[in-house]
Design a protein around this motif. Structure first.
Motif, short mmCIF file in Angstrom:
data_model
loop_
_atom_site.label_atom_id
_atom_site.label_comp_id
_atom_site.label_asym_id
_atom_site.label_seq_id
_atom_site.Cartn_x
_atom_site.Cartn_y
_atom_site.Cartn_z
N VAL A 174 0.84 -1.21 0.00
CA VAL A 174 0.00 0.00 0.00
C VAL A 174 0.88 1.25 0.00
O VAL A 174 0.64 2.20 -0.75
CB VAL A 174 -0.94 0.00 1.23
N ALA A 175 1.91 1.24 0.85
CA ALA A 175 2.82 2.38 0.91
C ALA A 175 3.55 2.57 -0.41
O ALA A 175 3.79 3.70 -0.84
CB ALA A 175 3.83 2.19 2.03
N GLY A 176 3.91 1.47 -1.05
CA GLY A 176 4.58 1.56 -2.35
C GLY A 176 3.72 2.25 -3.38
O GLY A 176 4.20 3.07 -4.17
N LYS A 177 2.43 1.94 -3.37
CA LYS A 177 1.50 2.61 -4.29
C LYS A 177 1.46 4.11 -4.02
O LYS A 177 1.57 4.94 -4.93
CB LYS A 177 0.11 2.02 -4.13
N LEU A 178 1.26 4.46 -2.74
CA LEU A 178 1.15 5.87 -2.38
C LEU A 178 2.46 6.62 -2.67
O LEU A 178 2.44 7.76 -3.14
CB LEU A 178 0.80 6.00 -0.90
N ASP A 179 3.58 5.96 -2.39
CA ASP A 179 4.88 6.58 -2.62
C ASP A 179 5.08 6.90 -4.10
O ASP A 179 5.53 8.00 -4.47
CB ASP A 179 5.98 5.64 -2.13
N ALA A 180 4.71 5.96 -4.97
CA ALA A 180 4.87 6.19 -6.41
C ALA A 180 3.97 7.31 -6.89
O ALA A 180 4.40 8.19 -7.65
CB ALA A 180 4.56 4.89 -7.16
N VAL A 181 2.72 7.30 -6.45
CA VAL A 181 1.79 8.36 -6.87
C VAL A 181 2.27 9.72 -6.38
O VAL A 181 2.25 10.71 -7.12
CB VAL A 181 0.37 8.06 -6.31
N SER A 201 0.65 12.60 4.27
CA SER A 201 0.26 12.30 5.64
C SER A 201 -0.13 10.83 5.80
O SER A 201 0.27 10.16 6.78
CB SER A 201 -0.91 13.20 6.07
N ALA A 202 -0.92 10.31 4.85
CA ALA A 202 -1.33 8.91 4.91
C ALA A 202 -0.13 7.98 4.81
O ALA A 202 -0.05 6.95 5.50
CB ALA A 202 -2.33 8.60 3.79
N LEU A 203 0.83 8.35 3.99
CA LEU A 203 2.03 7.53 3.84
C LEU A 203 2.84 7.52 5.13
O LEU A 203 3.34 6.47 5.56
CB LEU A 203 2.86 8.07 2.68
N CYS A 204 2.96 8.68 5.76
CA CYS A 204 3.68 8.74 7.03
C CYS A 204 2.96 7.92 8.11
O CYS A 204 3.60 7.29 8.95
CB CYS A 204 3.81 10.20 7.48
N ASP A 205 1.63 7.93 8.08
CA ASP A 205 0.86 7.12 9.02
C ASP A 205 1.18 5.63 8.84
O ASP A 205 1.36 4.90 9.83
CB ASP A 205 -0.64 7.34 8.83
N LEU A 206 1.24 5.19 7.59
CA LEU A 206 1.55 3.79 7.33
C LEU A 206 2.93 3.42 7.85
O LEU A 206 3.12 2.34 8.43
CB LEU A 206 1.47 3.51 5.82
N VAL A 207 3.88 4.32 7.66
CA VAL A 207 5.24 4.05 8.14
C VAL A 207 5.24 3.94 9.66
O VAL A 207 5.85 3.02 10.24
CB VAL A 207 6.20 5.16 7.68
N ARG A 208 4.55 4.86 10.33
CA ARG A 208 4.53 4.84 11.79
C ARG A 208 3.88 3.55 12.32
O ARG A 208 4.37 2.93 13.26
CB ARG A 208 3.75 6.05 12.31
N ILE A 209 2.77 3.16 11.69
CA ILE A 209 2.08 1.94 12.11
C ILE A 209 2.97 0.71 11.89
O ILE A 209 3.08 -0.16 12.74
CB ILE A 209 0.76 1.78 11.34
#
Length: 235
Positions: A174-181, A201-209
C-alpha cells in the motif's frame, strides 16, 4: 502555457521537476524492510504484487529522471547558444513585444490587412529562428534526448496506471503505491496543494504503524528468547 507566456516569457520546453531525495522516497523501503523482517522464518509467504510493481516502477522512474536531467542540460546549452525560437515585434502603436509562437503572433497582430506586411515579416524571422533551433537541437543530440525522456516517461506512466489494477497484500505494498503516486505527482504539481499533503500524511501514518508492528515483533522475540533461556537453565 498561457497566452502571456507565449508573448513575454521564455517557454521552457521542460516542465518536469526532478526531485532530489526526500523522506517520502524512502518510506516504502522502510515498510518493505519491516514486512521482510516479519516474514523471516515463515514459509509459503506469498509475495506482494504491488511491491514487485513498485520496484519495476522505481527503476523506470530513476531512468526517466536521469534522462530528464540530461535533456535539461542540453536544453540549457541550446538556450544559451541559439535562444528559444522567437521574434521581436513592434506594434503600430509603438509597443514592442517578444513573441514565442506563431499562434501568439497571430493573436498580437490579428488577421487584418493593415498588419499583413508586419505579420509576414515577423513570420519569416520566426521561421528562420526556428530553423536555427531545430538544426542545433538535432546536432547536439537534444532531439534524441527529448525523445528518450518522453519514451521513458510513458513507460513510467503506464506502470503507475497499472497500480490501480494491482491489489496490495501488505502495508508495504500500500505504501509503495502511495509513494509512487506522490513522487510522480510532486514532479509536476505544487507540493503544498491538494491532494499531495493528504497523501504524504497517509504515507507517514503507514510508516509509523508499520514501525510499531516491527517494534512489537522485536519485543515478542526478545520475550520468547528470554523465556526459552529461563526454561533451559531451570532444567
Amino acid at each position: 502555457m498561457t497566452d502571456s507566456d507565449n508573448i513575454t516569457s521564455l517557454p521552457f520546453v521542460t516542465r518536469r521537476r526532478v526531485l532530489a531525495g526526500t523522506v517520502v522516497a524512502t518510506t516504502a523501503w522502510t515498510l518493505e524492510g519491516n514486512a521482510s523482517a516479519g516474514d523471516a522464518g515463515r514459509t509459503n509467504v506469498p509475495s506482494d504484487p504491488a511491491l514487485a510493481l513498485r520496484r519495476e516502477w522505481q527503476t523506470a522512474h530513476k531512468l526517466t529522471n536521469r534522462l530528464c536531467r540530461r535533456q535539461q542540460r542540453l536544453e540549457t546549452r541550446l538556450v544559451e547558444c541559439v535562444g528559444f525560437p522567437c521574434v521581436d515585434v513592434r506594434l503600430p502603436d509603438g509597443e514592442e513585444l517578444t513573441v514565442y509562437s506563431i499562434e501568439a503572433l497571430n493573436q498580437v497582430l490579428g488577421n487584418g490587412p493593415d498588419t499583413a506586411a508586419l505579420r509576414e515579416k515577423a513570420e519569416t524571422e520566426f521561421a528562420a529562428h526556428q530553423a536555427r533551433w531545430d538544426a542545433a537541437a538535432e546536432k547536439t543530440g537534444y532531439i534524441a534526448a527529448l525523445r528518450a525522456e518522453r519514451e521513458a516517461g510513458e513507460r513510467t506512466k503506464d506502470l503507475l496506471e497499472t497500480f490501480s489494477t494491482t491489489p496490495a497484500t501488505t502495508l508495504a505494498g500500500v505504501a509503495g503505491k502511495l509513494d509512487a503516486v506522490l513522487r510522480e505527482g510532486e514532479a509536476w504539481e505544487e507540493c503544498s496543494e491538494f491532494p499531495w499533503p493528504q497523501i504524504r500524511s497517509a504515507l507517514c501514518d503507514l510508516v509509523r504503524i508499520a514501525e510499531g508492528f516491527g517494534a512489537d515483533r522485536v519485543r515478542r522475540r526478545r520475550i520468547h528468547h528470554d523465556q526459552g533461556e529461563t526454561l533451559r537453565h531451570s532444567r
